[in-house]
Motif scaffolding. Structure first.
Motif, mmCIF file in Angstrom:
data_model
loop_
_atom_site.group_PDB
_atom_site.id
_atom_site.type_symbol
_atom_site.label_atom_id
_atom_site.label_comp_id
_atom_site.label_asym_id
_atom_site.label_seq_id
_atom_site.Cartn_x
_atom_site.Cartn_y
_atom_site.Cartn_z
ATOM 1 N N UNK A 177 -69.108 -27.973 -109.693
ATOM 2 C CA UNK A 177 -70.334 -28.724 -109.981
ATOM 3 C C UNK A 177 -69.945 -30.102 -110.490
ATOM 4 N N UNK A 178 -70.491 -31.123 -109.851
ATOM 5 C CA UNK A 178 -70.181 -32.506 -110.213
ATOM 6 C C UNK A 178 -71.438 -33.225 -110.690
ATOM 7 N N UNK A 179 -71.325 -33.865 -111.849
ATOM 8 C CA UNK A 179 -72.386 -34.748 -112.345
ATOM 9 C C UNK A 179 -71.929 -36.172 -112.059
ATOM 10 N N UNK A 197 -78.843 -22.343 -111.979
ATOM 11 C CA UNK A 197 -79.209 -21.974 -110.606
ATOM 12 C C UNK A 197 -77.987 -21.906 -109.689
ATOM 13 N N UNK A 198 -77.092 -22.897 -109.792
ATOM 14 C CA UNK A 198 -75.974 -23.008 -108.836
ATOM 15 C C UNK A 198 -74.681 -22.472 -109.434
ATOM 16 N N UNK A 199 -74.778 -21.578 -110.404
ATOM 17 C CA UNK A 199 -73.616 -21.123 -111.178
ATOM 18 C C UNK A 199 -72.504 -20.507 -110.328
ATOM 19 N N UNK A 200 -72.822 -20.065 -109.116
ATOM 20 C CA UNK A 200 -71.814 -19.433 -108.263
ATOM 21 C C UNK A 200 -71.069 -20.418 -107.361
ATOM 22 N N UNK A 201 -71.371 -21.703 -107.452
ATOM 23 C CA UNK A 201 -70.660 -22.672 -106.622
ATOM 24 C C UNK A 201 -69.217 -22.818 -107.113
ATOM 25 N N UNK A 240 -70.633 -30.664 -120.501
ATOM 26 C CA UNK A 240 -70.383 -29.530 -121.397
ATOM 27 C C UNK A 240 -71.536 -28.530 -121.357
ATOM 28 N N UNK A 241 -72.744 -29.032 -121.141
ATOM 29 C CA UNK A 241 -73.894 -28.132 -120.983
ATOM 30 C C UNK A 241 -73.724 -27.301 -119.711
ATOM 31 N N UNK A 242 -73.343 -27.971 -118.622
ATOM 32 C CA UNK A 242 -73.150 -27.277 -117.351
ATOM 33 C C UNK A 242 -72.013 -26.272 -117.439
ATOM 34 N N UNK A 243 -71.010 -26.599 -118.243
ATOM 35 C CA UNK A 243 -69.818 -25.767 -118.374
ATOM 36 C C UNK A 243 -70.140 -24.387 -118.968
ATOM 37 N N UNK A 261 -67.591 -22.591 -114.302
ATOM 38 C CA UNK A 261 -66.220 -22.821 -114.770
ATOM 39 C C UNK A 261 -65.688 -24.203 -114.414
ATOM 40 N N UNK A 262 -65.944 -24.642 -113.202
ATOM 41 C CA UNK A 262 -65.339 -25.864 -112.670
ATOM 42 C C UNK A 262 -66.377 -26.992 -112.654
ATOM 43 N N UNK A 263 -66.325 -27.865 -113.655
ATOM 44 C CA UNK A 263 -67.283 -28.969 -113.791
ATOM 45 C C UNK A 263 -66.522 -30.286 -113.914
ATOM 46 N N UNK A 264 -66.962 -31.278 -113.157
ATOM 47 C CA UNK A 264 -66.365 -32.613 -113.254
ATOM 48 C C UNK A 264 -67.449 -33.668 -113.426
ATOM 49 N N UNK A 265 -67.013 -34.824 -113.905
ATOM 50 C CA UNK A 265 -67.872 -35.989 -114.004
ATOM 51 C C UNK A 265 -67.308 -37.055 -113.072
#
Length: 240
Positions: free
Chosen positions: A189-191, A182-186, A220-223, A227-231
């Motif tokens: 994305x932070x979990x 849903x938010x792929x254009x942000x 890794x699922x969100x990735x 493109x830009x994913x952090x924990x």
């Protein structure tokens, strides 16, 4: 202009990425998220002050940015606009933390160039929203509003982060996959790691926090979609 304030943190290194910030917590919220560690304090503490009095109560010795948080700060539309305007006049970049339910407030801030960073909390799968957050709106309506905020920010060069606090047993991989799609254009994305200690709902204080390995797997699922994913964990921030 009077503002209802629940708290001030003069110095934070975690609320505005790569900046030291002063954090203003505005009173009230339109959600009652069971894992929230702020809600009890926000609802029990309320001080009325002018914007000038508010800034006079902040020690700016280390801070080089302002974060307006809550609760849900957009419930005080006029106040949030005046705080942001005052901060920008003083030369501070401004970040807003929001649950996304009032995109018209974000739109006004964006159009008047009063904001540099928006962080949107995306709570869970959208069909769980009303039950999980006790919000009056259903998840599909909130989804539309969150997407409106993302588009507003992207079209006006405002950095937009979406973030999800992952609560084991209540959430699963499907939640993260649906949110990420849903938010792929942000821009980011932070979990975030759920911390049970100060959860608003007493039952949630009994839930064990997720392990870092579990969060990395979710990242890794969100990735696959972003493109830009952090924990974000109690031990720091990890890029995926």
């Amino acid at each position: 202009m009077k503002v209802l304030v629940s708290g001030i943190v003069d110095f934070s290194t975690i609320d505005y990425p790569k900046k030291c910030s002063a954090v203003i917590f505005l009173y009230d919220c339109n959600m009652k998220c069971p894992y929230c560690h702020n809600l009890k304090h926000i609802l029990e503490h309320k001080k009325e002050m002018t914007v000038e009095e508010l800034f006079n109560n902040i020690d700016f010795f280390f801070a080089d940015a302002i974060v307006i948080s809550g609760g849900e700060p957009t419930l005080q539309k006029d106040a949030i606009i005046e705080i942001a305007r005052y901060a920008k006049e003083k030369g501070f970049p401004v970040k807003i933390d929001t649950n996304g339910t009032n995109p018209e407030v974000i739109e006004e801030l964006v159009k008047n160039k009063l904001i540099d960073y928006v962080a949107v909390d995306v709570k869970c799968k959208f069909d769980k929203y009303r039950e999980f957050t006790k919000c009056e709106e259903d998840g599909e309506e909130i989804k539309k509003k969150i997407l409106k905020i993302i588009n507003l920010c992207k079209n006006n060069n405002v950095f937009v982060e979406c973030r999800t606090t992952y609560v084991p047993k209540i959430m699963n991989e499907e939640d993260i996959e649906e949110i990420a799609k849903t938010v792929k254009d942000c821009d980011l994305y932070a979990i975030q790691q759920f911390e049970p200690k100060d959860a608003y709902d007493e039952e949630f204080r009994k839930i064990m926090p997720p392990k870092e390995e579990e969060l990395i797997k979710l990242g890794k699922i969100a990735k696959k979609y972003i493109n830009n994913v952090i924990i974000r964990t109690v031990n720091g921030v990890f890029e995926i």
